[in-house]
Scaffold this motif. Structure first.
Motif, PDB file in Angstrom:
ATOM      1  N   GLU A  97      55.081  29.673  79.710  1.00  6.08           N
ATOM      2  CA  GLU A  97      54.440  28.965  78.648  1.00  6.08           C
ATOM      3  C   GLU A  97      53.073  29.889  78.240  1.00  6.08           C
ATOM      4  OE1 GLU A  97      55.808  27.824  81.321  1.00  6.08           O
ATOM      5  OE2 GLU A  97      57.004  25.923  80.739  1.00  6.08           O
ATOM      6  N   ALA A  98      52.527  30.628  79.291  1.00  2.00           N
ATOM      7  CA  ALA A  98      51.158  31.179  78.843  1.00  2.00           C
ATOM      8  C   ALA A  98      51.724  32.755  78.294  1.00  2.00           C
ATOM      9  CB  ALA A  98      50.526  31.503  80.141  1.00  2.00           C
ATOM     10  N   GLN A  99      53.064  33.117  78.819  1.00  2.00           N
ATOM     11  CA  GLN A  99      53.582  34.437  78.197  1.00  2.00           C
ATOM     12  C   GLN A  99      53.721  34.181  76.667  1.00  2.00           C
ATOM     13  OE1 GLN A  99      56.870  34.758  81.088  1.00  2.00           O
ATOM     14  NE2 GLN A  99      55.580  35.846  82.411  1.00  2.00           N
ATOM     15  N   GLU A 104      52.605  35.437  71.127  1.00  2.00           N
ATOM     16  CA  GLU A 104      52.152  34.941  69.629  1.00  2.00           C
ATOM     17  C   GLU A 104      50.765  35.527  69.243  1.00  2.00           C
ATOM     18  OE1 GLU A 104      52.029  31.067  68.839  1.00  2.00           O
ATOM     19  OE2 GLU A 104      51.282  31.023  66.835  1.00  2.00           O
ATOM     20  N   LEU A 105      49.800  35.712  70.196  1.00  2.00           N
ATOM     21  CA  LEU A 105      48.598  36.111  69.884  1.00  2.00           C
ATOM     22  C   LEU A 105      48.646  37.592  69.785  1.00  2.00           C
ATOM     23  CD1 LEU A 105      45.400  35.729  70.169  1.00  2.00           C
ATOM     24  CD2 LEU A 105      45.486  36.218  72.587  1.00  2.00           C
ATOM     25  N   VAL A 297      60.008  38.565  85.625  1.00  2.00           N
ATOM     26  CA  VAL A 297      61.468  38.433  84.770  1.00  2.00           C
ATOM     27  C   VAL A 297      61.225  37.611  83.594  1.00  2.00           C
ATOM     28  CG1 VAL A 297      63.827  37.528  85.001  1.00  2.00           C
ATOM     29  CG2 VAL A 297      62.733  38.822  86.844  1.00  2.00           C
ATOM     30  N   GLY A 298      60.548  36.433  83.775  1.00  2.00           N
ATOM     31  CA  GLY A 298      60.171  35.492  82.796  1.00  2.00           C
ATOM     32  C   GLY A 298      59.749  36.171  81.534  1.00  2.00           C
ATOM     33  N   PHE A 299      58.726  37.288  81.601  1.00  2.00           N
ATOM     34  CA  PHE A 299      58.159  37.697  80.762  1.00  2.00           C
ATOM     35  C   PHE A 299      59.016  38.496  79.887  1.00  2.00           C
ATOM     36  CE2 PHE A 299      56.023  41.363  78.330  1.00  2.00           C
ATOM     37  CZ  PHE A 299      55.225  40.801  77.673  1.00  2.00           C
ATOM     38  N   SER A 300      60.131  39.228  80.344  1.00  2.00           N
ATOM     39  CA  SER A 300      61.195  39.868  79.736  1.00  2.00           C
ATOM     40  C   SER A 300      62.106  38.708  79.107  1.00  2.00           C
ATOM     41  CB  SER A 300      61.883  40.745  80.816  1.00  2.00           C
ATOM     42  OG  SER A 300      61.225  41.650  81.172  1.00  2.00           O
ATOM     43  N   GLU A 301      62.184  37.768  79.392  1.00  2.00           N
ATOM     44  CA  GLU A 301      63.112  37.018  78.827  1.00  2.00           C
ATOM     45  C   GLU A 301      62.286  36.368  77.537  1.00  2.00           C
ATOM     46  OE1 GLU A 301      66.205  35.529  79.616  1.00  2.00           O
ATOM     47  OE2 GLU A 301      66.049  37.670  80.922  1.00  2.00           O
ATOM     48  N   VAL A 302      60.830  36.041  77.711  1.00  2.00           N
ATOM     49  CA  VAL A 302      60.413  35.086  76.796  1.00  2.00           C
ATOM     50  C   VAL A 302      60.073  36.315  75.530  1.00  2.00           C
ATOM     51  CG1 VAL A 302      58.008  34.160  76.084  1.00  2.00           C
ATOM     52  CG2 VAL A 302      59.252  33.390  78.171  1.00  2.00           C
ATOM     53  N   LEU A 303      59.608  37.349  75.984  1.00  2.00           N
ATOM     54  CA  LEU A 303      59.332  38.525  74.972  1.00  2.00           C
ATOM     55  C   LEU A 303      60.696  38.878  74.248  1.00  2.00           C
ATOM     56  CD1 LEU A 303      57.273  40.131  73.773  1.00  2.00           C
ATOM     57  CD2 LEU A 303      57.974  42.100  75.307  1.00  2.00           C
ATOM     58  N   TRP A 305      63.139  36.586  73.449  1.00  2.00           N
ATOM     59  CA  TRP A 305      63.398  35.516  72.624  1.00  2.00           C
ATOM     60  C   TRP A 305      62.375  35.716  71.200  1.00  2.00           C
ATOM     61  CZ3 TRP A 305      61.623  31.248  76.568  1.00  2.00           C
ATOM     62  CH2 TRP A 305      62.544  31.199  77.768  1.00  2.00           C
ATOM     63  N   GLN A 306      61.388  36.022  71.622  1.00  2.00           N
ATOM     64  CA  GLN A 306      60.131  35.941  70.547  1.00  2.00           C
ATOM     65  C   GLN A 306      60.307  37.440  69.707  1.00  2.00           C
ATOM     66  OE1 GLN A 306      57.422  33.077  72.879  1.00  2.00           O
ATOM     67  NE2 GLN A 306      56.332  34.200  71.218  1.00  2.00           N
ATOM     68  N   ALA A 307      60.472  38.560  70.385  1.00  5.42           N
ATOM     69  CA  ALA A 307      60.189  39.624  69.473  1.00  5.42           C
ATOM     70  C   ALA A 307      61.628  40.601  69.682  1.00  5.42           C
ATOM     71  CB  ALA A 307      59.069  40.486  70.275  1.00  5.42           C
ATOM     72  N   GLY A 308      62.436  40.039  70.425  1.00  8.95           N
ATOM     73  CA  GLY A 308      63.857  40.734  70.566  1.00  8.95           C
ATOM     74  C   GLY A 308      63.913  42.253  71.536  1.00  8.95           C
ATOM     75  N   PHE A 309      62.719  42.204  72.361  1.00 11.50           N
ATOM     76  CA  PHE A 309      62.604  43.225  73.139  1.00 11.50           C
ATOM     77  C   PHE A 309      62.119  42.993  74.622  1.00 11.50           C
ATOM     78  CE2 PHE A 309      62.172  45.427  69.081  1.00 11.50           C
ATOM     79  CZ  PHE A 309      63.350  46.216  69.036  1.00 11.50           C
TER      80      PHE A 309
END
Ligand code: SF4
Length: 435
Positions: A97-99, A104-105, A297-303, A305-309
């Motif tokens: 959630e923080a990631q 977005e920031l 691992v979560g950071f890579s997943e979230v990034l 979803w949101q940015a494609g990389f």
């Protein structure tokens, strides 16, 4: 009154043990069961507020001064909104959630966002782009694996319950006798504590992993080695290991930073994935990185979803641009291409190379963290955060890319918010400043 929380997830390492029992008495953690010594220490010290940041601080006349949260958020937003190309770094020891808010920031700021995988398993990610990935869950390892190889990893120190929960000691559906039904092999440059438990230890010469993997691939594919040894390992040992790999019924190769950060880097992992692919001609074999921080691992997943990389994304062109070696945190820092930094749940001053730190010290830094660190000591704005998995809920991804829900068991210190809330406040203020 004593309350017992069961099935709590330990938010320390990538093993994300989800069987922890935590007794809470009078708002404090009184006892922790099932966690390793590292996890137990994290729970108990968090509850005692030991070594914690408790007040927001802003640097004035060279000294950090306690301020209200509103003042700290305002100063952080001014620094970040006023920067041409800020670097937002860290992110592996906090929730998805923080990631998500941090990404977005970064987009709103037109900055670069990167996480700690840039200095650990980034090469693994690059290798996956090139060679694909043959993997499974840790549950499948527990229930099926009869050959477990750790290469360049020492879980006895870095992931203390990995062997007892998933790889060697647990009884599995098809491995009813636990460790008696499994073989442990360790490949490393020294005899580690994990290697001392292994039925077979292979000592590879430092920096020559790529050669050893190539030799194994040759033997697995039916070639005869023309030399007596490769990378300090005898031909007999290589042939024996290749035969063990081909003849098992379910093999798993766990690899650590001994492979990702030694010469060859992503080529080592590319070659190891190809070895595992070759082995699947003969048997079932999988490969998995030993991820360190609990939600790297979560950071890579979230990034993704949101940015494609998966890491190292630059938004300064107005769209997401990913080019490891160009957009990775240390490369941006060492070329002096960023003019402010937001550090969340990380300590790059202690871990980055000297040229990166020298350039960091020339720019304003905003740090959001749980503990004081050398990075918070040099920051211009320091904002304390509650601990995800103990004081606030959240989501984290285990090393096998399985998401788990982090639990809240005690209240955070008075006035301390989650980093999700702090980041949302900074994001809202940045949007107002930028119009
Ligand atoms: S192995 Fe890792 S996740 Fe499990 S209890 Fe220890 S520190 Fe926590």
């Amino acid at each position: 009154m004593r309350v017992t929380h069961r099935d709590v997830v330990c938010s320390f390492c990538g093993t994300l043990c989800d069987d922890i029992e935590v007794d809470v008495e009078d708002g404090r953690i009184a006892e922790v069961r099932h966690a390793c010594r590292i996890g137990t220490t994290k729970f108990l010290s968090a509850s005692r507020h030991e070594h914690r940041l408790l007040k927001p601080m802003v640097r004035e006349n060279g000294r950090l001064k306690e301020v209200s949260l509103e003042e700290a958020v305002e100063r952080a937003a001014e620094i970040l909104a006023g920067a041409q190309r800020p670097l937002l770094y860290g992110w592996s020891s906090t929730s998805c959630e923080a990631q998500s808010v941090g990404i977005e920031l970064a987009e709103v700021l037109g900055g670069v966002i990167d996480n700690t995988s840039t200095v650990c398993h980034g090469p693994s990610t690059i290798a996956v782009h090139e060679a694909g990935f043959i993997s499974c869950t840790l549950g499948e390892v527990k229930n099926r694996a009869d050959l477990v190889i750790y290469w360049g990893a020492n879980p006895m120190h870095a992931h203390p319950r990995h062997l007892s929960r998933y790889s060697i000691y647990p009884r599995g559906y098809f491995r009813e006798r636990g460790h008696q039904d499994r073989t442990l092999v360790v490949v490393d440059v020294r005899r580690t504590d994990t290697a001392r438990l292994a039925q077979k230890f292979v000592r590879v010469q430092p920096g020559r992993d790529y050669e050893l993997i190539s030799a194994l691939r040759a033997v697995v594919n039916g070639r005869k080695l023309p030399m007596d040894e490769v990378a300090g390992v005898s031909r007999e040992d290589i042939e024996e290991l290749a035969e063990m790999m081909k003849s098992c019924s379910f093999g798993v190769l766990f690899f650590g930073m001994g492979l990702t950060q030694s010469p060859g880097r992503h080529r080592n992992i590319d070659n190891a994935i190809c070895l595992v692919r070759d082995l699947n001609t003969y048997t079932k074999f999988v490969i998995m990185p030993m991820r360190g921080h609990y939600n790297v691992v979560g950071f890579s997943e979230v990034l993704s979803w949101q940015a494609g990389f998966p890491f190292a994304v630059d938004f300064s062109k107005g769209y997401a641009w990913y080019n490891p070696g160009e957009t990775t945190a240390n490369d941006v820092l060492q070329r002096g291409e960023c003019d402010a930094m937001l550090v969340v749940a990380s300590d790059p001053v202690s871990n980055f190379p000297k040229p990166s730190v020298e350039n960091m010290l020339k720019m304003p830094i905003v740090a959001i963290d749980v503990h004081p660190t050398p990075t918070t000591m040099v920051a211009d704005v320091v904002i304390p955060a509650a601990i995800a998995g103990i004081e606030v809920e959240g989501t984290a991804y285990r090393m096998d890319v399985v998401p788990l829900r982090l639990r809240k068991v005690v209240e955070p210190p008075e006035g301390v918010l989650s980093d999700v809330e702090v980041l949302q406040r900074i994001l809202e203020r940045v949007k107002e400043i930028k119009g």
